[in-house]
Enzyme design. Structure first.
Site, mmCIF file in Angstrom:
data_model
loop_
_atom_site.group_PDB
_atom_site.id
_atom_site.type_symbol
_atom_site.label_atom_id
_atom_site.label_comp_id
_atom_site.label_asym_id
_atom_site.label_seq_id
_atom_site.Cartn_x
_atom_site.Cartn_y
_atom_site.Cartn_z
ATOM 1 N N HIS A 50 0.834 -1.203 0.000
ATOM 2 C CA HIS A 50 0.000 0.000 0.000
ATOM 3 C C HIS A 50 0.868 1.253 0.000
ATOM 4 O O HIS A 50 0.536 2.253 -0.640
ATOM 5 C CB HIS A 50 -0.938 -0.001 1.222
ATOM 6 C CG HIS A 50 -1.996 -1.046 1.149
ATOM 7 N ND1 HIS A 50 -1.833 -2.309 1.669
ATOM 8 C CD2 HIS A 50 -3.231 -1.016 0.609
ATOM 9 C CE1 HIS A 50 -2.928 -3.008 1.458
ATOM 10 N NE2 HIS A 50 -3.801 -2.250 0.822
ATOM 11 N N MET A 92 -1.895 -3.455 6.126
ATOM 12 C CA MET A 92 -1.138 -3.786 7.336
ATOM 13 C C MET A 92 -0.469 -2.534 7.909
ATOM 14 O O MET A 92 -0.392 -2.364 9.109
ATOM 15 C CB MET A 92 -0.071 -4.840 7.043
ATOM 16 C CG MET A 92 -0.642 -6.200 6.699
ATOM 17 S SD MET A 92 -1.344 -7.046 8.102
ATOM 18 C CE MET A 92 0.118 -7.535 8.967
#
Length: 122
Positions: A50, A92
């Site tokens: 990400h 995460m």
């Protein structure tokens, strides 16, 4: 839409996601010079993490004298044939984005699509 990492979308483009497939996405708050802000959705298959996607937009913003904050992430499954976009999961590193808000933004760009979300999955 962004097809190559060298072909960056405009920061004025609210939603920029790949045209098909399953990929990571991030929800970004872009702080503008007039002290307002705008939400951006960026999702691409080239992003292994990400943060890869976030850093691309952050670097672009910094070049324009702007700042950003990543508000979370997740995954998107985009099926252009069925006109279906499914938002789910979390990042995460950044946590789960507000999938409901992300869907609202995506529906503006894809008004004829079924855009839906779930908290299930990673």
């Amino acid at each position: 839409m962004m097809t190559d990492m060298d072909d960056k979308p405009s920061l004025s483009e609210i939603v920029d996601i790949d045209c098909s497939g399953t990929f990571k996405y991030v929800l970004i708050e872009l702080f503008l010079k007039d002290e307002t802000s705008r939400l951006l959705v960026r999702g691409y298959s080239w992003g292994a993490y990400h943060d890869d996607i976030y850093q691309e937009t952050l670097n672009q913003a910094l070049k324009e004298g702007l700042d950003t904050e990543c508000l979370g992430g997740g995954r998107i499954t985009h099926d252009a044939t069925k006109k279906d976009i499914f938002v789910y999961g979390y990042s995460m590193g950044f946590g789960r984005a507000d999938h409901d808000k992300v869907c609202e933004l995506i529906k503006i760009k894809y008004p004829s699509y079924n855009v839906h979300w779930s908290d299930e999955g990673y």
